[in-house]
Motif scaffolding. Structure first.
Motif, mmCIF file in Angstrom:
data_model
loop_
_atom_site.group_PDB
_atom_site.id
_atom_site.type_symbol
_atom_site.label_atom_id
_atom_site.label_comp_id
_atom_site.label_asym_id
_atom_site.label_seq_id
_atom_site.Cartn_x
_atom_site.Cartn_y
_atom_site.Cartn_z
ATOM 1 N N GLN A 198 -8.306 -14.269 16.094
ATOM 2 C CA GLN A 198 -7.153 -13.409 15.864
ATOM 3 C C GLN A 198 -7.363 -12.614 14.571
ATOM 4 O O GLN A 198 -7.730 -13.168 13.540
ATOM 5 C CB GLN A 198 -5.885 -14.250 15.746
ATOM 6 N N VAL A 199 -7.147 -11.320 14.639
ATOM 7 C CA VAL A 199 -7.288 -10.440 13.484
ATOM 8 C C VAL A 199 -5.904 -9.993 13.050
ATOM 9 O O VAL A 199 -5.124 -9.489 13.862
ATOM 10 C CB VAL A 199 -8.149 -9.216 13.821
ATOM 11 N N GLN A 200 -5.614 -10.165 11.787
ATOM 12 C CA GLN A 200 -4.353 -9.668 11.238
ATOM 13 C C GLN A 200 -4.595 -8.363 10.500
ATOM 14 O O GLN A 200 -5.563 -8.235 9.743
ATOM 15 C CB GLN A 200 -3.740 -10.698 10.296
ATOM 16 N N LEU A 201 -3.710 -7.407 10.746
ATOM 17 C CA LEU A 201 -3.785 -6.100 10.101
ATOM 18 C C LEU A 201 -2.504 -5.889 9.305
ATOM 19 O O LEU A 201 -1.403 -6.018 9.854
ATOM 20 C CB LEU A 201 -3.929 -5.000 11.153
ATOM 21 N N VAL A 202 -2.656 -5.560 8.036
ATOM 22 C CA VAL A 202 -1.497 -5.368 7.175
ATOM 23 C C VAL A 202 -1.538 -3.970 6.571
ATOM 24 O O VAL A 202 -2.456 -3.646 5.816
ATOM 25 C CB VAL A 202 -1.452 -6.429 6.064
ATOM 26 N N GLU A 203 -0.525 -3.162 6.933
ATOM 27 C CA GLU A 203 -0.456 -1.786 6.441
ATOM 28 C C GLU A 203 0.366 -1.703 5.165
ATOM 29 O O GLU A 203 1.234 -2.536 4.907
ATOM 30 C CB GLU A 203 0.187 -0.861 7.481
ATOM 31 N N SER A 204 0.111 -0.647 4.423
ATOM 32 C CA SER A 204 0.917 -0.322 3.239
ATOM 33 C C SER A 204 0.823 1.174 2.997
ATOM 34 O O SER A 204 -0.047 1.849 3.556
ATOM 35 C CB SER A 204 0.422 -1.099 2.017
ATOM 36 N N GLY A 205 1.754 1.680 2.187
ATOM 37 C CA GLY A 205 1.665 3.073 1.775
ATOM 38 C C GLY A 205 2.651 4.019 2.392
ATOM 39 O O GLY A 205 2.682 5.200 2.039
ATOM 40 N N GLY A 206 3.471 3.545 3.317
ATOM 41 C CA GLY A 206 4.465 4.433 3.898
ATOM 42 C C GLY A 206 5.565 4.757 2.906
ATOM 43 O O GLY A 206 5.625 4.213 1.813
ATOM 44 N N GLY A 207 6.447 5.670 3.302
ATOM 45 C CA GLY A 207 7.562 6.018 2.439
ATOM 46 C C GLY A 207 8.194 7.331 2.823
ATOM 47 O O GLY A 207 7.951 7.858 3.907
ATOM 48 N N LEU A 208 8.995 7.852 1.905
ATOM 49 C CA LEU A 208 9.714 9.107 2.100
ATOM 50 C C LEU A 208 9.040 10.196 1.277
ATOM 51 O O LEU A 208 8.772 10.004 0.086
ATOM 52 C CB LEU A 208 11.164 8.940 1.666
ATOM 53 N N VAL A 209 8.780 11.324 1.909
ATOM 54 C CA VAL A 209 8.104 12.424 1.229
ATOM 55 C C VAL A 209 8.694 13.739 1.718
ATOM 56 O O VAL A 209 9.189 13.824 2.847
ATOM 57 C CB VAL A 209 6.578 12.355 1.479
ATOM 58 N N GLN A 210 8.641 14.748 0.890
ATOM 59 C CA GLN A 210 9.146 16.058 1.284
ATOM 60 C C GLN A 210 8.099 16.820 2.088
ATOM 61 O O GLN A 210 6.897 16.524 2.021
ATOM 62 C CB GLN A 210 9.549 16.861 0.053
ATOM 63 N N VAL A 211 8.569 17.812 2.796
ATOM 64 C CA VAL A 211 7.659 18.661 3.576
ATOM 65 C C VAL A 211 6.562 19.223 2.670
ATOM 66 O O VAL A 211 6.833 19.693 1.569
ATOM 67 C CB VAL A 211 8.441 19.817 4.236
ATOM 68 N N GLY A 212 5.326 19.136 3.172
ATOM 69 C CA GLY A 212 4.192 19.619 2.401
ATOM 70 C C GLY A 212 3.569 18.589 1.494
ATOM 71 O O GLY A 212 2.497 18.829 0.919
#
Length: 121
Positions: free
Chosen positions: A1-15
């Motif tokens: 079993q491989v676990q994948l952990v994401e990070s880095g998302g969020g709220l950003v303005q256009v561009g």
């Protein structure tokens, strides 16, 4: 079993820009083709970008020239640099891994839990 952990998302303005990262819990990371998918509310999950074990990259048409996928096999990490973000890029982004030849929603063997990206206008 491989676990994948994401990070880095969020709220950003256009561009604006965001960088997503995903760490995989496998010693065989270099053998996997890695990808990023996204799913917006009320829509199906769709392919965004992939980076095969051979180093070949693939992108959906709407992100070509704006997004860049990369990997660091020493750190078991795959990243997605997203520039020039648009409101239509708003979605939950999923890291994905597969040992199969193609990278698609039907061939993926392992999924991360997802990270929200919201682009505000």
């Amino acid at each position: 079993q491989v676990q994948l952990v994401e990070s880095g998302g969020g709220l950003v303005q256009v561009g604006g820009s965001l960088r997503l990262s995903c760490v995989a819990s496998t010693r065989a990371f270099s053998a996997y083709s890695m990808g990023w998918f996204r799913q917006a509310p009320g829509k199906e999950r769709e392919f965004v970008a992939a980076l095969g074990w051979s180093g070949i990259t693939y992108y959906m048409d709407s992100v070509k020239g704006r997004f860049t996928i990369s990997r660091d096999n020493a750190q078991n990490t795959v990243s997605l640099q997203m520039n020039g973000l648009k409101p239509e890029d708003t979605a939950v982004y999923y890291c994905a891994a597969t040992l199969k030849r193609d990278v698609s929603t039907t061939s993926i063997q392992y999924w991360g839990q997802g990270t929200q990206v919201t682009v505000s206008s």
